[in-house]
Design a protein around this motif. Structure first.
Motif, PDB file in Angstrom:
ATOM      1  N   ALA A  17       0.836  -1.213   0.000  1.00 59.56           N
ATOM      2  CA  ALA A  17       0.000   0.000   0.000  1.00 59.56           C
ATOM      3  C   ALA A  17       0.866   1.257   0.000  1.00 59.56           C
ATOM      4  N   LEU A  18       1.917   1.278   0.802  1.00 66.10           N
ATOM      5  CA  LEU A  18       2.787   2.449   0.864  1.00 66.10           C
ATOM      6  C   LEU A  18       3.536   2.650  -0.450  1.00 66.10           C
ATOM      7  N   ARG A  19       3.973   1.558  -1.061  1.00 64.31           N
ATOM      8  CA  ARG A  19       4.678   1.667  -2.337  1.00 64.31           C
ATOM      9  C   ARG A  19       3.762   2.221  -3.420  1.00 64.31           C
ATOM     10  N   GLU A  20       2.530   1.711  -3.444  1.00 63.71           N
ATOM     11  CA  GLU A  20       1.577   2.193  -4.453  1.00 63.71           C
ATOM     12  C   GLU A  20       1.182   3.650  -4.194  1.00 63.71           C
ATOM     13  N   GLU A  21       1.101   4.058  -2.938  1.00 59.11           N
ATOM     14  CA  GLU A  21       0.763   5.444  -2.610  1.00 59.11           C
ATOM     15  C   GLU A  21       1.879   6.386  -3.069  1.00 59.11           C
ATOM     16  N   ARG A  22       3.132   5.976  -2.852  1.00 60.10           N
ATOM     17  CA  ARG A  22       4.246   6.820  -3.289  1.00 60.10           C
ATOM     18  C   ARG A  22       4.328   6.872  -4.807  1.00 60.10           C
ATOM     19  N   ASP A  23       4.033   5.756  -5.470  1.00 59.86           N
ATOM     20  CA  ASP A  23       3.995   5.765  -6.940  1.00 59.86           C
ATOM     21  C   ASP A  23       2.933   6.729  -7.440  1.00 59.86           C
ATOM     22  N   GLN A  24       1.804   6.799  -6.726  1.00 62.40           N
ATOM     23  CA  GLN A  24       0.732   7.716  -7.101  1.00 62.40           C
ATOM     24  C   GLN A  24       1.205   9.169  -6.999  1.00 62.40           C
ATOM     25  N   PHE A  25       2.048   9.449  -5.985  1.00 62.25           N
ATOM     26  CA  PHE A  25       2.588  10.803  -5.854  1.00 62.25           C
ATOM     27  C   PHE A  25       3.375  11.189  -7.106  1.00 62.25           C
ATOM     28  N   LEU A  26       4.152  10.235  -7.639  1.00 64.34           N
ATOM     29  CA  LEU A  26       4.989  10.531  -8.798  1.00 64.34           C
ATOM     30  C   LEU A  26       4.166  10.650 -10.076  1.00 64.34           C
ATOM     31  N   ARG A  27       3.072   9.859 -10.144  1.00 65.29           N
ATOM     32  CA  ARG A  27       2.256   9.871 -11.364  1.00 65.29           C
ATOM     33  C   ARG A  27       1.338  11.087 -11.443  1.00 65.29           C
ATOM     34  N   ASP A  28       0.903  11.605 -10.309  1.00 65.86           N
ATOM     35  CA  ASP A  28      -0.102  12.675 -10.297  1.00 65.86           C
ATOM     36  C   ASP A  28       0.606  14.034 -10.354  1.00 65.86           C
ATOM     37  N   ALA A  29       0.727  14.534 -11.576  1.00 68.17           N
ATOM     38  CA  ALA A  29       1.419  15.819 -11.773  1.00 68.17           C
ATOM     39  C   ALA A  29       0.602  16.995 -11.250  1.00 68.17           C
ATOM     40  N   PRO A  44       2.151  20.495  -4.556  1.00 69.60           N
ATOM     41  CA  PRO A  44       3.462  20.123  -4.015  1.00 69.60           C
ATOM     42  C   PRO A  44       3.508  20.140  -2.491  1.00 69.60           C
ATOM     43  N   THR A  45       2.826  21.077  -1.874  1.00 68.33           N
ATOM     44  CA  THR A  45       2.845  21.133  -0.406  1.00 68.33           C
ATOM     45  C   THR A  45       2.138  19.919   0.182  1.00 68.33           C
ATOM     46  N   ASP A  46       0.997  19.569  -0.433  1.00 76.13           N
ATOM     47  CA  ASP A  46       0.251  18.391   0.037  1.00 76.13           C
ATOM     48  C   ASP A  46       1.083  17.125  -0.142  1.00 76.13           C
ATOM     49  N   ARG A  47       1.783  17.039  -1.302  1.00 82.99           N
ATOM     50  CA  ARG A  47       2.617  15.861  -1.548  1.00 82.99           C
ATOM     51  C   ARG A  47       3.716  15.772  -0.499  1.00 82.99           C
ATOM     52  N   GLN A  48       4.376  16.883  -0.229  1.00 85.05           N
ATOM     53  CA  GLN A  48       5.467  16.883   0.739  1.00 85.05           C
ATOM     54  C   GLN A  48       4.955  16.493   2.130  1.00 85.05           C
ATOM     55  N   PHE A  49       3.785  17.028   2.484  1.00 86.33           N
ATOM     56  CA  PHE A  49       3.217  16.689   3.792  1.00 86.33           C
ATOM     57  C   PHE A  49       2.917  15.191   3.895  1.00 86.33           C
ATOM     58  N   ARG A  50       2.340  14.659   2.830  1.00 85.71           N
ATOM     59  CA  ARG A  50       2.003  13.229   2.837  1.00 85.71           C
ATOM     60  C   ARG A  50       3.271  12.360   2.894  1.00 85.71           C
ATOM     61  N   GLU A  51       4.275  12.729   2.127  1.00 86.19           N
ATOM     62  CA  GLU A  51       5.516  11.965   2.142  1.00 86.19           C
ATOM     63  C   GLU A  51       6.155  11.989   3.528  1.00 86.19           C
ATOM     64  N   MET A  52       6.106  13.139   4.176  1.00 85.78           N
ATOM     65  CA  MET A  52       6.656  13.237   5.521  1.00 85.78           C
ATOM     66  C   MET A  52       5.881  12.333   6.487  1.00 85.78           C
ATOM     67  N   ARG A  53       4.560  12.282   6.329  1.00 91.93           N
ATOM     68  CA  ARG A  53       3.749  11.451   7.221  1.00 91.93           C
ATOM     69  C   ARG A  53       4.061   9.971   7.016  1.00 91.93           C
ATOM     70  N   LEU A  54       4.202   9.575   5.737  1.00 91.90           N
ATOM     71  CA  LEU A  54       4.510   8.166   5.471  1.00 91.90           C
ATOM     72  C   LEU A  54       5.916   7.822   5.942  1.00 91.90           C
ATOM     73  N   ASP A  55       6.849   8.741   5.758  1.00 87.66           N
ATOM     74  CA  ASP A  55       8.221   8.479   6.203  1.00 87.66           C
ATOM     75  C   ASP A  55       8.317   8.381   7.718  1.00 87.66           C
ATOM     76  N   ALA A  56       7.404   9.045   8.438  1.00 89.68           N
ATOM     77  CA  ALA A  56       7.463   9.078   9.896  1.00 89.68           C
ATOM     78  C   ALA A  56       6.704   7.930  10.555  1.00 89.68           C
ATOM     79  N   LEU A  57       6.163   7.019   9.752  1.00 95.36           N
ATOM     80  CA  LEU A  57       5.410   5.895  10.330  1.00 95.36           C
ATOM     81  C   LEU A  57       6.311   5.050  11.221  1.00 95.36           C
ATOM     82  N   PRO A  58       5.798   4.547  12.342  1.00 96.01           N
ATOM     83  CA  PRO A  58       6.610   3.689  13.224  1.00 96.01           C
ATOM     84  C   PRO A  58       6.974   2.385  12.526  1.00 96.01           C
ATOM     85  N   SER A  59       8.057   1.760  13.000  1.00100.34           N
ATOM     86  CA  SER A  59       8.501   0.494  12.387  1.00100.34           C
ATOM     87  C   SER A  59       7.546  -0.651  12.688  1.00100.34           C
ATOM     88  N   SER A  60       6.798  -0.528  13.761  1.00102.77           N
ATOM     89  CA  SER A  60       5.827  -1.566  14.112  1.00102.77           C
ATOM     90  C   SER A  60       4.690  -1.569  13.105  1.00102.77           C
TER      91      SER A  60
END
Length: 673
Positions: A95-107, A111-127
């Motif tokens: 799911a995370l891989r497909e969500e990030r691919d969607q960020f790249l495909r959706d021109a 940009p601010t929303d994309r950056q915010f979302r990427e930061m949220r996904l990157d900050a997910l706990p390892s659990s």
């Protein structure tokens, strides 16, 4: 018109016991049981020992138990219990891989929303569990990513239900909200029924009503509420053991993930309520055990619970196969569970063993004594005696330098006349006179002889034979521990049984006394001697044995006395005037003096004496030779396995000499048979 052709298919019969299988053969079982009984086992122990070992073409309980242990070990070494967590992690990563691919495909994405979302996904706990919880309110941009995330919740719900209800995982795949609502209603109704049953307020109608509503979700098809509870409780207990078999980290992760099942905490609440009700209704199940899994194949909750159920089955089978608990019989064995775990061949082997045990206990070969212990029955003793006598006679007649030995047991030479049969007669019938008497009696009664002829006891005549002296035979057998230690215990018993069979069936006019001598001597019947265990008893009290033999001969003053002594040791004990046994090794001179004096007393009756020496110890050889020379007896030194043939041969040799019993005649001889 062409007749339609029919085809047939052939394969292994799987509908239970093979209807074409031959009946169980008790011959091998009886042989093994009697052999072990003679070695010192009780008949019950001997039967259990055979069932453990199995037969020539029959697997035993030990072999089945070994397979059970091997399957248990394979299950633990092949699997691990984090399959559901790992599957959830794969779905989350996808799911995370497909969500990030969607960020790249959706021109057109801000940009601010994309950056915010990427930061949220990157900050997910390892659990995985914490990440799934963190994303519960995330607005997915990718439809594929959203579907994968929703599959996590769906997977968890189906796995949790599969833990308690076998088959539920597949049944709810691609389930709709309506399907999930139906499951929720079933859980609510089930919990209410179980709680009502716990209070004793339920009725058969309550169960019927529940099954009419939800029976399609129970493939076990329970017939009453107890069967329903049994099926559910066994799986629920296995689920609890699975949770306790996980590492603390695995268990914590799974519990956190479970809160996301179907996106509704209500499911866990219903399942916890169900587990509590089942544990209260079936507290005797193992709800707290755990296992150590060491493999690399991950198991989901449903499959893991199934494996824990398999382990519980295997543990129960192991106990059943051990037959180590009080009152255990093979009818306790769960053959269906054995077939599930080990296959049909194992189930067939178990059924055959069960049938052998049942048939053996019902055959009349074993009977329970007044003390509750199983014993060989007279029927079994007769069968054993017949077999041993036949074997000994075959070896006797095949000995080098011996003529054919016949054990017919004729009473004497026929005189040519006949007389009326009397109770106890063993002479052959005079068939001509018997039939003539029957015809005469039938005609005198007015009946038509041509309508059939029945012989009455009063018709029977036997052929008269010359009178023949009867014998009083005392067989003294050494029962000191050295007999068992040196492999002579069973041959000694075989000898006694064969001689008893010969005299009781072929020479009924003779009397036989069986006397054992260890620290003390005692008379025994053949059943007692057969079952006699080998005690660690020091002492060879031939003196006491000879005293008992002398008493036996005095009871039969008109019979010719015959003494047969089987021993592997010098006389090391004697009976004192107060009745206590005195033992000393090397032999005490007083022991030797009393033994020789008693042997002299026996010999003065004209007793025919044969000493069977088992062993080549120089002291034993000198002792036995000296006794034989003193009383003009015979010494035979057979191999233990040939002892029975040697004893029978000596008995028949003396009996057949001159057609009657006489004095010793032969001087001392030492025959190596």
């Amino acid at each position: 018109m062409r007749t339609p052709r029919h085809s047939s298919r052939y394969g292994r019969y799987s509908g239970g016991p093979d209807p074409l299988a031959p009946p169980v053969d008790l011959g091998e079982v009886l042989d093994a049981v009697t052999e072990d009984v003679m070695a010192g086992y009780s008949p019950d122990q001997a039967l259990r020992e055979f069932l453990r070992r199995g037969g020539r073409n029959q697997r035993g309980l030990d072999d089945l138990a070994r397979q059970v242990h091997q399957r248990r070990r394979d299950l633990l070494s092949r699997h691990r219990l984090d399959g559901t967590v790992q599957e959830a992690k794969k779905l989350l990563d996808r799911a995370l891989r497909e969500e990030r691919d969607q960020f790249l495909r959706d021109a057109r994405m801000d940009p601010t929303d994309r950056q915010f979302r990427e930061m949220r996904l990157d900050a997910l706990p390892s659990s995985t569990a914490a990440a799934v919880t963190e994303l519960s309110d995330y607005d997915w941009q990718s439809d594929a990513a959203r579907r994968n995330y929703e599959q996590i919740k769906d997977l968890l719900g189906r796995e949790l239900l599969e833990q308690r209800f076998a088959g539920m995982k597949n049944a709810l795949q691609n389930a709709t909200d309506e399907d999930r609502a139906a499951v929720s209603r079933m859980l609510e109704d089930l919990n209410e029924l179980l709680e009502k049953h716990a209070r004793g307020e339920d009725t058969p109608e309550d169960f019927e009503r529940f099954m009419n509503r939800h029976g399609d979700q129970f493939p076990e098809n329970p017939q009453d509420i107890d069967e329903l509870i049994d099926a559910l409780a066994q799986r629920s207990a296995a689920a609890q053991r699975m949770m306790r078999s996980m590492t603390p980290e695995q268990r914590e992760e799974l519990m956190a993930l479970s809160a996301q099942a179907f996106g509704s905490p209500e499911l866990m609440s219903q399942l916890d309520r169900l587990d509590a009700a089942l544990q209260g209704l079936r507290p005797g199940l193992d709800w707290s055990g755990s296992e150590q899994f060491e493999g690399d194949q991950g198991l989901g909750l449903g499959d893991g619970t199934g494996v824990l159920q398999d382990l519980a089955d295997l543990d129960a089978l192991s106990e059943q196969l051990s037959q180590s608990y009080a009152g255990s019989t093979l009818s306790d064995l769960d053959v269906a569970a054995l077939a599930r775990q080990l296959g049909d061949d194992a189930a067939v082997a178990a059924r055959t063993l069960t049938e052998l045990e049942r048939a053996m206990r019902n055959s009349g070969y074993l009977r329970r004594g007044t003390d509750g212990e199983l014993r060989l029955s007279p029927r079994a003793m007769r069968k054993l005696g017949k077999s041993l006598l036949r074997d000994a006679a075959g070896r006797l007649s095949g000995r080098s330098g011996r003529r054919d030995t016949r054990l017919a047991g004729a009473a004497g030479e026929q005189t040519g006349s006949s007389r009326a049969w009397q109770f106890g007669d063993v002479e052959p019938w005079d068939v001509t006179r018997t039939v003539t008497n029957a015809v005469t009696r039938t005609a005198a009664s007015g009946a038509d002889p041509s309508a059939g002829l029945r012989i009455d006891v009063q018709d029977i005549e036997v052929r008269e034979t010359e009178a023949r002296t009867q014998a009083a035979v005392a067989l003294l057998v050494d029962t000191s521990f050295s007999m068992a230690l040196n492999g002579r215990w069973v041959p000694m018993k075989r000898t006694a049984i064969a001689l008893h069979q010969l005299i009781s069936t072929r020479f009924r006019g003779d009397a036989l006394e069986l006397i054992t001598f260890g620290r003390y001597a005692q008379t025994m019947d053949i059943g007692e001697l057969t079952a006699l265990p080998a005690w660690h008893e020091q002492g060879t009290n031939l003196h006491h044995g000879l005293l008992l033999a002398q008493r036996f001969f005095r009871k039969h003053p008109t019979m010719h006395p015959v003494l047969l002594v089987v021993t592997d040791g010098e006389a090391t004990a004697h009976l004192e005037p107060g009745g206590e046994a005195w033992f000393m090794y090397p032999p005490d001179p007083e022991t030797l003096r009393l033994t020789v004096a008693q042997l002299d007393a026996v010999a003065r009756r004209g007793t025919e004496i044969t000493l069977f020496r088992l062993g080549d110890d120089p002291g034993l050889v000198r002792f036995i030779a000296a006794l034989a020379r003193r009383v003009r007896g015979r010494v035979v030194a057979p191999d233990p396995e040939d002892l029975d043939a040697a004893v029978l041969g000596e008995y028949m040799r003396s009996r057949s000499r001159n057609g009657s019993w006489g004095g010793s005649g032969d001087s001392f001889a030492d025959d190596d048979a």
